[in-house]
Structure formats: C-alpha cells, structure tokens
Scaffold this active site. Structure first.
Site, PDB file in Angstrom:
ATOM      1  N   HIS A 166       0.815  -1.222   0.000  1.00  0.00           N
ATOM      2  CA  HIS A 166       0.000   0.000   0.000  1.00  0.00           C
ATOM      3  C   HIS A 166       0.852   1.278   0.000  1.00  0.00           C
ATOM      4  CE1 HIS A 166      -3.092  -2.904   1.112  1.00  0.00           C
ATOM      5  NE2 HIS A 166      -4.006  -2.020   0.834  1.00  0.00           N
ATOM      6  N   GLY A 217      -0.849  -2.337  -6.988  1.00  0.00           N
ATOM      7  CA  GLY A 217      -1.169  -3.136  -5.807  1.00  0.00           C
ATOM      8  C   GLY A 217      -2.571  -2.841  -5.314  1.00  0.00           C
ATOM      9  N   HIS A 218      -2.745  -1.742  -4.626  1.00  0.00           N
ATOM     10  CA  HIS A 218      -4.085  -1.214  -4.372  1.00  0.00           C
ATOM     11  C   HIS A 218      -4.199   0.089  -5.146  1.00  0.00           C
ATOM     12  CE1 HIS A 218      -7.718   0.351  -2.827  1.00  0.00           C
ATOM     13  NE2 HIS A 218      -7.813  -0.459  -1.793  1.00  0.00           N
ATOM     14  N   HIS A 276     -11.358  -7.681  -5.354  1.00  0.00           N
ATOM     15  CA  HIS A 276     -11.648  -6.656  -4.344  1.00  0.00           C
ATOM     16  C   HIS A 276     -12.386  -5.478  -5.003  1.00  0.00           C
ATOM     17  CE1 HIS A 276     -10.376  -3.403  -1.491  1.00  0.00           C
ATOM     18  NE2 HIS A 276     -10.495  -4.374  -0.598  1.00  0.00           N
ATOM     19  N   GLU A 328     -13.405  -8.915   0.408  1.00  0.00           N
ATOM     20  CA  GLU A 328     -14.142  -7.662   0.235  1.00  0.00           C
ATOM     21  C   GLU A 328     -14.485  -7.435  -1.230  1.00  0.00           C
ATOM     22  OE1 GLU A 328     -11.363  -4.812   2.065  1.00  0.00           O
ATOM     23  OE2 GLU A 328     -12.639  -4.938   3.831  1.00  0.00           O
ATOM     24  N   GLU A 344     -19.305  -2.402   0.421  1.00  0.00           N
ATOM     25  CA  GLU A 344     -18.515  -1.475   1.232  1.00  0.00           C
ATOM     26  C   GLU A 344     -18.784  -0.030   0.813  1.00  0.00           C
ATOM     27  OE1 GLU A 344     -14.334  -2.444   1.370  1.00  0.00           O
ATOM     28  OE2 GLU A 344     -13.811  -0.446   2.111  1.00  0.00           O
ATOM     29  N   CYS A 346     -16.764   2.423   0.700  1.00  0.00           N
ATOM     30  CA  CYS A 346     -15.717   2.853  -0.233  1.00  0.00           C
ATOM     31  C   CYS A 346     -15.971   2.332  -1.649  1.00  0.00           C
ATOM     32  CB  CYS A 346     -14.348   2.351   0.216  1.00  0.00           C
ATOM     33  SG  CYS A 346     -13.735   3.136   1.701  1.00  0.00           S
ATOM     34  N   CYS A 412     -10.890   2.928   6.441  1.00  0.00           N
ATOM     35  CA  CYS A 412     -10.976   3.509   5.096  1.00  0.00           C
ATOM     36  C   CYS A 412     -12.287   4.250   4.863  1.00  0.00           C
ATOM     37  CB  CYS A 412     -10.790   2.424   4.052  1.00  0.00           C
ATOM     38  SG  CYS A 412     -11.897   1.015   4.250  1.00  0.00           S
ATOM     39  N   CYS A 413     -13.394   3.683   5.360  1.00  0.00           N
ATOM     40  CA  CYS A 413     -14.711   4.220   4.981  1.00  0.00           C
ATOM     41  C   CYS A 413     -15.020   5.602   5.575  1.00  0.00           C
ATOM     42  CB  CYS A 413     -15.807   3.224   5.321  1.00  0.00           C
ATOM     43  SG  CYS A 413     -15.678   1.674   4.399  1.00  0.00           S
TER      44      CYS A 413
HETATM   45 ZN   LIG Z   1     -13.812   1.350   3.118  1.00  0.00          ZN
END
Ligand SMILES: [Zn+2]
Length: 812
Positions: A166, A217-218, A276, A328, A344, A346, A412-413
């Site tokens: 990350h 990656g992300h 994801h 997720e 989610e 996000c 994160c959210c």
């Molecule tokens: Zn999130």
C-alpha cells in the site's frame, strides 16, 4: 500447463495491443471536445437531501474524523517519522496514513465551499508535520520510515518490497488530498510534498531498465497521477498513470497473477469484474482517466465490456458492489444475496468515481444512472444522519447484527465519506464546450459555462423541477438527463426491471411543451436568455422492482423505489418489530407521504401487507417503508430491501431454541481445560444460531461462521448457555464453497465437547459417528449431559479453510 499457455499468449500479444493503443494516443483529445465536470465550488445546493448532509459533514464528520485520527495515532506516526516525538508506531495497517489524507481532502473541499479560519490553520499545522515526515528523496509511508517491523507482513523489510504494501496507495491519497488543498487554498505546502513523492514514484516505477515493473497493488495512484497531470501539466505524471494501467496483469518481474487485485489479466483482455471491489472501482477509474486523456479507444472499449458485466450481473439495487466479505469483493455473476452483501461504503464511492469518468468520456446518461443510484442509496447509508457513525459494509438485509460505528481499526470508509460528501455538488452539471449537461436534479444555483442556472425542486422527494436561466448565454444545447427510474429498467438492462408500466413525463420551455424521445437526455438547443424557464415534470409513483430470475436470493421478492430512492422495511416500523415474516401482495396499494419529523425529513411509504404466523395462518398487517439510506438511525433491528411477494416467501418468526439463546464464540488455539469460560482471544461467532435454514453447503446468502485465513488448522466454535442445560443431540451444517482467496471445505474430522461440572471440556460419548456430509445437517446423538457449554473442535482439511452455516442443539 493451461496457465503457462495462457501466459505465453498474453506475453505474445500484449506488446501488439499496447503498440496499437499507443498509436491512437498520439493525438490526445483536444480539451475543447472533452466533457468536463463543473467543479463543486461553482454549484451551491440548498436542497432537502444533500445540503443538510454536506453541512453535517462539515460541522460533525470532518472534526470527528480528525479527532479519531489524533486519538488513534495517525498524526503521531508522521511526527515519529519526522523525528518530532519518540515512541512506537501505532495502528495495524500500512495504509493508515491515508486516513488523515482523506480527511484533509474533505476538509479542503469544505473550506472551498465555506471558508473557516480555524480549519485552515488546523490543516496548516498537520500538513507541516506531514511535510517533515517525508524522506529527502520524496518517499513517504510512515510505517516504513519508522521501521515498524510489527507491520512487516504488509511491507517487508525495505521500501517497495511487497506488491500489497500500500505504499503507492498512500502516495495516491497524498496526491488527491494535496491537489484538493492546493485548489481550495492556493497554498503549495502539501502539493509540493505530493509532487516530490510523485516524482520519486515515476522515477522508481516504469517500463525502463533499472525501474521496478509492477502495478499499483491497491489502485488509486493511477487516478491521482492523472489528476496531478491536469493540475501541473507535467506529462510525466500521465505517463506514470498510463504505466500502472499497462503493467496490470502483465506479471513482469515474476509477480504472481492475482484476481484479488484485478492483476490476473491485462485490462484490455478482462471481461468480467472480479476481485476486491474498491480496487476494481479505483483501477477502472484510473484507466478511464488514462483512456480519456490519451484518446485510447481500445482501453475505453475494455472498460465498457467490464462495466457491462458489472451492471448486468453484479450491481446491487442500492448502487453497491461487492457481494462477499471474503476478499471484500465480487462473487460470481448474479450473486446478489441481500443479507451477506458486502457493498462497502468505499466501493460505492469507487463506483461513482468510475461511472462519472465513463460519462465524461462518452456523454452517455446510463453511467449517471448508476452514479445516482449509488449517490442516493449506498453512499449515504455509509454515514449516520448525525454524521459521526459509519457503516463499513452496507447489506440489504439485517437480522439486527449491523450497527454503525464511530471508527474502525481499518478506517478507510469514514475518511472516504468525509471527502466524498463534500464533493457531491460536482456531480450535478457537466459541460462540453458551451453545451451543458444537467445530470442531477437538486435545488440550488450554479455557474456553468458562463451561464447562471437555478434549480427549484424538492428532488429527490418530488419530480417537478423548475430550471430558471438567471444569466443567459446565447445559443447552445442544454442536455437534461432523463433518469432510468422513469423508464422500464432501473439499470437499463435485464438485471432489474419495473413491474409496472412507465408513466409519461413532460418537459416544457417557457410553458411550451417538448415531447422528448425515450433517450438518455432531452436536448434543448436554442438561444438562452435571462428569465427562460425549463420545467420538468418527472412522475414519481412508487415502483416495484423485480430482479432477473438468475439472482436466486431475490426470487419471489420486490424492492420498492420512488424516484431515485430505494426503500426498505425496518423492524421498528412494523408490527412485532420483525420484517422477515411480512409480505406484500402484488395488488396492494402503496401511498407515499412526506414526514418532516422523521429521519431528518423523508417520504414514507405505507401499505397493507400480510404476516405469516408460526401456525401457518396469514394475518393482515400494515407495513411502513423508509429510504434505505436512513435505516439504523433509530437503533439496530431487522431490515430488508427485498420484500417477499407471497406468504410462501416469508419466514415466520421462529421460537427461541437452546442454540438461538446461547452465546456463540469462536475459540482460538487448542482446548485448554484451565481456560476461563471465554478466553480473551475468543471472538463472537455470529450466524450459526440465527435459525436461517441453509439450502446447501455453499449457501452463503445468510450469516454463517467461517475461519478466516485459517488453513489446515484445528479450530473450534462454542455455545455458552446462561444456565445448565440438558442436551443429547447436535446437528451441524458445514460450509463448503470456493473463493478466489482460498476454498472453504467441510472439515477432515471433528468432535464435540461439553463443559463438565468442574468446568473442564470433555468429549461427549456419542452414539453415532461424527460425519462431514455436504448439503445436509450432520446429526450426532450422544449420552445426555447437563452442561453450560458445548464446543465443536474441527480439524480443517490440509490447505483449506472451513466454517459452519448452522448448528442446532437438541435435548435428545
Ligand atoms: Zn472502506
């Protein structure tokens, strides 16, 4: 072998594909022709839906998120990296740095909309710390600088070591917040940090020798670099974004293909949306930016193909994406289970980002239809009306086990909500040269391409919109979006359809009627003068939605929608506070009524329904539905979006049982007889005693317990009874299904234990063998015991995980 062949094919053809797409990029799209967003700073909403949420976001969510960042050591980590304090690095994730970045971004948007001196100075002070944490060459990820080996599982022992570290995700969020702060304040303090970091990223990663060859990656670095390119004009950043898109799925430098991060195939060859969900939404957003900025039609076509798969087979009616908690992410086509839907917060935001970019690239309204669906349903569900509690996952059904939280270890959210809500006015309009798109209807005033437009409307509670030209702009086209909720399908395809016929809508200019065609937009081209009035009358009857028959969980059910708002039944509004025993017959009338005092002001639906009793009889019962986005603002309870349409699809409220009354625990480690009733490492294990009957071992539509990330180990799950209980039989329904992160299989073997009078765990004297059959209960009778607890100890199959769908306990 197959894999090897596939990889050879990819390696052979990829250079060709990339070469041809580069040929098309030679002439970058001229900006005159491009569709552009109208910045949120030029759009002032005073509507009943967004304006109060934006204000609560500014006054409650942003300050509370900053407080949580402080309390959870997010800023301390920067101060530690800067050498300003001493101590240990805090937090559990390598991406914790993004929490402050996101809130800085949201705070910058809030500043731009409404100046606040204290907030401005607060941002200066935290940016000062962030800047000092940056290493001399531009590197910035605090857990690496702080050498936090506790988190080595994420990042390894040195920078850029692991694909899933990350570090580039941190860079992406740094850039996004820096651009927002620069645009809001004109200050370069954070922008300079971001540029230095982006320069390092673009030097380090790329196609050349001596560079690291690896995708993000992300994702988010892709859209962030595209944004930095548009902000600075430095083409190196666009090239960097392009590189990360092109590198996806190539498996250069020997890195393993991964469905989880959409890195299994080059994007140009992807057909189905997998993995994801947030990663997918961010990756394709970045790819859409690159496609638009470079005129890459092949990439745009690939994105359209993936988008078609998502909207035809994997989109929830609330605009949410991602059906599984495991990874997720996305499950197979038509896996649209309501209760276990992940959706989610996000991911819904990512879905808006992607669809908005697809609109900007093409001018097609079908993308805004998806944006609007997420905007009015899944996204606002992510935050409480009070602004200080957040949902991570947003299921479409609950037994009462879901409740918003103030913060999460993986946070994160909340940060994403704070930055997103502040930017919502930016989705209302767009321009193409002098022409104007009106994409969303919301009361307020906007400066758009030299014109000033005023919308008067109670949207989303009423479909009458009066658009007045406050400042004219000569001859040009105004495109008025005709939302999909006016038509035959909420998603413009066969995934969801309205059970009733669409009603005619009307549009007039200065009182003269226009007869629009059934297209995505009604285009009115004329010379616009001050005082011109466009009136839209978009009828808002309550509409019943049915899902494609392939969506098994939604069979025999309807969802209710009025305008863009999806409704749900919440327990607190129904007789007996239950919803699963209720149904709504097809011919029942539904009335819609405004209630100013409920949930900040909402339109409520009332109807006569039926209730299935335990004895099989059916009673009349009134039903009340509220907007899905506002559920769980009156405490936890049952909730459902998809309502049964016949008593046979309803489920009578079951009587309590020994199992349903028990407390459930997932016990970690081996059995220890001296362990307390519940060891500190025990976790709540929901789902196994919720009395939902599994249809088969792969039925993950209702809650269940699974041993996350465990493989081949010995695991256990236990019931604790409030008082000694006499038991002589258990029935266990084992979980068994495939997932891209690893499979869940019935265990290799298992045994049942009970707590004896001394508090020790003893195996029961069973009358029959412990079985591990799929798709049925595995029943074991044993010599009756009176006990305060039972424990299943399962030996998982080698290399496999496992779990329990349902576990019943009987007296004999
Ligand atoms: Zn999130």
């Amino acid at each position: 072998m197959q894999n090897f062949l596939l990889r050879t094919v990819i390696q052979t053809f990829l250079p060709l594909l990339t070469a041809s797409s580069f040929a098309m990029t030679k002439v970058a799209k001229a900006h005159k022709e491009a569709i552009c967003e109208v910045p949120f700073t030029q759009v002032h909403l005073d509507d009943p839906f967004w304006a109060p949420r934006i204000e609560v976001n500014r006054t409650v969510s942003i300050p509370s998120a900053f407080r949580e960042c402080e309390a959870n050591g997010r800023f301390d980590n920067f101060a530690l990296a800067a050498g300003l304090i001493k101590g240990e690095h805090r937090g559990d994730f390598s991406f914790d740095d993004t929490d402050p970045y996101k809130v800085i971004e949201g705070a910058s948007y809030a500043l731009a909309a409404k100046y606040d001196e204290r907030l401005d100075h607060y941002l200066d002070s935290v940016i000062h710390i962030i800047a000092q944490a940056q290493e001399p060459d531009g590197y910035l990820t605090t857990c690496v600088t702080n050498k936090c080996y506790r988190l080595s599982g994420w990042w390894g022992r040195s920078r850029w070591e692991k694909l899933n570290s990350h570090e580039l995700y941190n860079s992406g969020h740094l850039i996004e917040s820096a651009v927002a702060h620069y645009k809001a304040t004109g200050k370069r303090t954070l922008l300079d940090v971001a540029i230095k970091n982006a320069d390092l990223v673009c030097r380090t990663f790329g196609p050349n020798e001596g560079q690291i060859h690896r995708p993000g990656g992300h994702p988010i670095i892709e859209m962030a670099l595209a944004k930095l390119y548009l902000t600075t004009g430095n083409k190196a950043y666009l090239d960097g974004a392009r590189y990360f898109i092109d590198e996806t799925g190539r498996q250069t430098d020997g890195h393993q293909p991964s469905i989880y991060s959409q890195d299994h195939l080059p994007i140009l060859q992807q057909q189905e949306i997998v993995g994801h969900a947030v990663r997918a939404g961010y990756l394709y957003s970045g790819a859409a930016d690159v496609a638009a900025l470079t005129g890459d039609t092949l990439l745009q076509q690939a994105l359209e193909r993936i988008w078609q798969n998502m909207t035809r087979k994997k989109l929830f009616i609330t605009g949410g994406i991602g059906s599984r908690a495991q990874g997720e992410g996305f499950g197979p086509n038509y896996e649209l289970n309501s209760h276990t839907a992940y959706c989610e917060t996000c991911a819904a935001i990512a879905n808006v980002f992607w669809n908005h970019r697809m609109f900007l690239a093409t001018g097609q309204s079908k993308y805004i239809d998806v944006c609007e669906r997420a905007l009015y349903n899944n996204v606002p569900s992510g935050v409480s009306l009070s602004g200080d509690r957040f949902f991570y996952d947003n299921p479409l059904e609950s037994g009462g086990e879901h409740e918003r939280q103030r913060w999460f270890g993986c946070a994160c959210c909340p940060g994403n909500v704070t930055r997103f809500v502040a930017s919502v006015p930016g989705y209302v309009y767009a321009t193409k040269g002098r022409d104007i798109y009106v994409n969303l209807y919301a009361q307020g005033t906007a400066e758009v391409a030299g014109m000033v437009l005023e919308q008067q409307t109670r949207y989303p509670w009423d479909g009458k919109v009066r658009l007045t030209v406050k400042k004219g702009g000569g001859r040009r086209a105004i495109h008025l979006r005709l939302p999909s909720w006016l038509k035959t399908s909420p998603t413009n395809n066969d995934l969801y359809t309205y059970a009733d016929k669409a009603q005619p809508y009307a549009i007039s200019v200065n009182g003269k009627a226009y007869y629009p065609e059934n297209a995505g937009y009604k285009t009115i081209e004329r010379s616009w003068k001050k005082g011109d009035v466009v009136e839209l009358d978009l009828p808002m009857p309550v509409r019943r939605i049915v899902a494609n028959d392939n969506a098994e969980d939604l069979r025999g059910r309807v969802a209710l929608e009025r305008g863009p708002i999806v409704y749900c039944l919440e327990g607190t509004d129904q007789q007996g506070e239950t919803v699963f025993d209720k149904c709504l017959l097809g011919d029942a009338d539904i009335t819609a009524q405004w209630d100013a005092n409920l949930l900040g002001g909402v339109t409520v639906l009332s109807m006569q329904g039926k209730r299935l009793r335990r004895d099989g009889q059916v009673d009349d019962t009134p039903l009340r539905a509220i907007p899905y986005a506002t559920w769980n603002n009156r405490g936890p309870g049952q909730m459902e979006v998809w309502i049964a349409t016949s008593p046979s699809a309803a489920v009578a409220t079951p009587l309590p049982t020994i199992a349903s009354r028990a407390q459930t625990f997932s016990n970690r480690g081996p059995i220890q007889n001296d362990a307390p009733e519940t060891a500190p490492t025990d976790a709540w294990a929901g789902g196994v005693n919720d009395q939902w009957e599994p249809k088969r071992s792969s039925d993950t539509s209702k809650p269940y317990h699974y041993w996350w990330l465990k493989r081949g180990t010995q695991e256990s799950i236990s019931y604790q009874f409030a008082q000694p209980t006499t038991v002589g039989n258990v029935q266990v329904y084992w979980l068994d299904f495939d997932h891209y992160d690893g499979a869940f299989r019935v265990p290799q073997s298992w045994a049942l234990y009970y707590r004896d009078a001394d508090g020790n765990w003893r195996e029961v004297e069973q009358h029959e063998p412990y079985t591990v059959l799929r798709d049925c209960y595995n029943s074991v009778s044993f010599r009756t015991v009176t006990t305060t607890g039972l424990k299943i100890v399962a030996q998982l199959q080698e290399g496999q995980s496992g779990g329990v769908l349902e576990w019943k306990v009987n007296e004999k």
